[in-house]
Design an enzyme around this catalytic site. Structure first.
Site, PDB file in Angstrom:
ATOM      1  N   TYR A  18       0.839  -1.191   0.000  1.00 14.18           N
ATOM      2  CA  TYR A  18       0.000   0.000   0.000  1.00 14.18           C
ATOM      3  C   TYR A  18       0.881   1.252   0.000  1.00 14.18           C
ATOM      4  CZ  TYR A  18      -3.730  -3.205   1.592  1.00 14.18           C
ATOM      5  OH  TYR A  18      -4.624  -4.236   1.717  1.00 14.18           O
ATOM      6  N   LEU A  61     -17.929  -2.473   2.546  1.00 11.81           N
ATOM      7  CA  LEU A  61     -18.860  -1.476   2.010  1.00 11.81           C
ATOM      8  C   LEU A  61     -18.739  -1.372   0.492  1.00 11.81           C
ATOM      9  CD1 LEU A  61     -18.544   1.283   4.758  1.00 11.81           C
ATOM     10  CD2 LEU A  61     -20.310  -0.470   4.491  1.00 11.81           C
ATOM     11  N   PHE A  65     -19.222   1.803  -2.561  1.00  9.96           N
ATOM     12  CA  PHE A  65     -20.411   1.796  -3.412  1.00  9.96           C
ATOM     13  C   PHE A  65     -21.684   1.587  -2.599  1.00  9.96           C
ATOM     14  CE2 PHE A  65     -23.483   0.151  -6.482  1.00  9.96           C
ATOM     15  CZ  PHE A  65     -23.350   1.096  -7.488  1.00  9.96           C
ATOM     16  N   SER A 103     -13.180  -4.587   2.324  1.00 16.15           N
ATOM     17  CA  SER A 103     -14.138  -3.888   1.458  1.00 16.15           C
ATOM     18  C   SER A 103     -15.579  -4.267   1.801  1.00 16.15           C
ATOM     19  CB  SER A 103     -13.853  -4.161  -0.027  1.00 16.15           C
ATOM     20  OG  SER A 103     -12.621  -3.614  -0.417  1.00 16.15           O
TER      21      SER A 103
END
Length: 328
Positions: free
Chosen positions: A56, A205, A209, A203
């Protein structure tokens, strides 16, 4: 804050963790001062489970966490990952799970984080060229050396999990799981429960989105990863927006936001799942944490299951190259 145990490790983590990826890359510009403030707010709210990876920001995210951990290390259960190899300029160099790479990657992560021991160390992606037994054998060596406490795998198959678990106990599996990414329900969640492995949902959520805040690619930064994600463009986007509109209507009946209902669905449905929504803003962090107080009935869970039945979701969760590296 409710807590959940990470598998059979004895580690107690907040029911909702914090994914830190977006503080360094993939979702447009970020600000270190804002990110550090959000990290501090997370601990103040009882969120003690922080998730990062060496890739990252090409190390930036781990260095950022290292700045934050100074003086607060004992308050945090820290997870990081290795395996996605990148060059100094961010170029993608493939995936590696060779024993030598495992050891070098761990030492590099420890240096960037400024710590002596990683609580939970994941293989980020399975290396198809290296037997999982060799990779996990090297990871086991890190545990024996005191550099790592517990081991995890990310985006693996059930078969790979079982092979890995036979070499050394796997504490957690991390895979994308949300209302619109239901693949783990086809065997992985059951396997984790059987083996005493925690399931960490990244992820949760749907890369924002499911919050209802992303309605067009034009609302995303030019370098935002989601612009290349099939679910966020064209006819797939329009079909998926119909689902989020219905999600918002259901959330309103609970006096909740769409994000809170999506997280509550995960928390109420599976007691061995720990979602790690990512954010770099305190207001969204507070909203996510509040989801832990929402209780759903069996009928409400079933209604959400039906609304987001896999056949109703359009587009894959990664472009073709990304999809080729999951479920190995």
């Amino acid at each position: 804050m409710d807590h959940r145990l990470l598998g059979r490790s004895g580690l107690s983590v907040s029911a909702i963790g914090l994914g830190c990826m977006g503080m360094s890359e993939f979702y447009g510009p970020s600000d270190d001062a804002q990110s550090l403030a959000t990290l501090a707010a997370a601990l103040d709210l009882g969120v003690n489970f922080l998730d990062t990876a060496d890739m990252y920001g090409v190390g930036h995210n781990e260095r950022l966490l290292g700045r934050f951990l100074a003086g607060r290390r004992d308050e945090v259960v820290l997870a990081t990952k290795f395996g996605n190899v990148r060059g100094p300029n961010g170029e993608r160099l493939g995936v590696s799970g060779t024993p030598d790479y495992v050891r070098k990657a761990c030492d590099a992560s420890l240096a960037r984080l400024g710590i002596d021991t990683i609580d939970l160390y994941y293989q980020h992606r399975v290396d198809p060229a290296t037997p999982i037994e060799e990779t996990v054998g090297a990871m086991k060596g890190l545990v024996e050396a005191g550099k790592v406490r517990f081991l995890g795998l990310s985006e693996c198959s059930v078969a790979t999990l079982r092979r890995a678990h036979a070499v050394h106990p796997i504490t957690a599996v991390q895979i994308e799981y949300s209302l619109w990414s239901r693949e783990p329900e086809a065997g992985m969640l059951d396997a984790c429960r059987e083996l005493g492995v925690a399931f960490v949902a990244y992820s949760p959520l749907g890369r924002s989105f499911l919050t209802g805040t992303v309605t067009s690619p034009d609302s995303l930064a030019a370098d935002d990863f989601r612009r290349a994600n099939p679910r966020f463009s064209g006819a797939a986007l329009q079909q998926n927006l119909q689902l989020t509109q219905q999600l918002a209507a259901l959330a309103a009946t609970k006096g909740a936001t769409s994000a809170q209902l999506a997280l509550a669905w995960l928390l109420n449905k599976q007691d061995h799942v720990v979602p790690i929504p990512g954010t770099r803003r305190i207001k969204y962090l507070q909203e996510n944490v509040a989801a832990t107080a929402i209780r759903l009935t069996g009928a409400e869970i079933a209604a959400l299951d039906a609304l987001f039945a896999p056949e109703k979701v359009a587009g894959t969760r990664y472009p073709e190259a990304g999809m080729a590296m999951v479920g190995l």
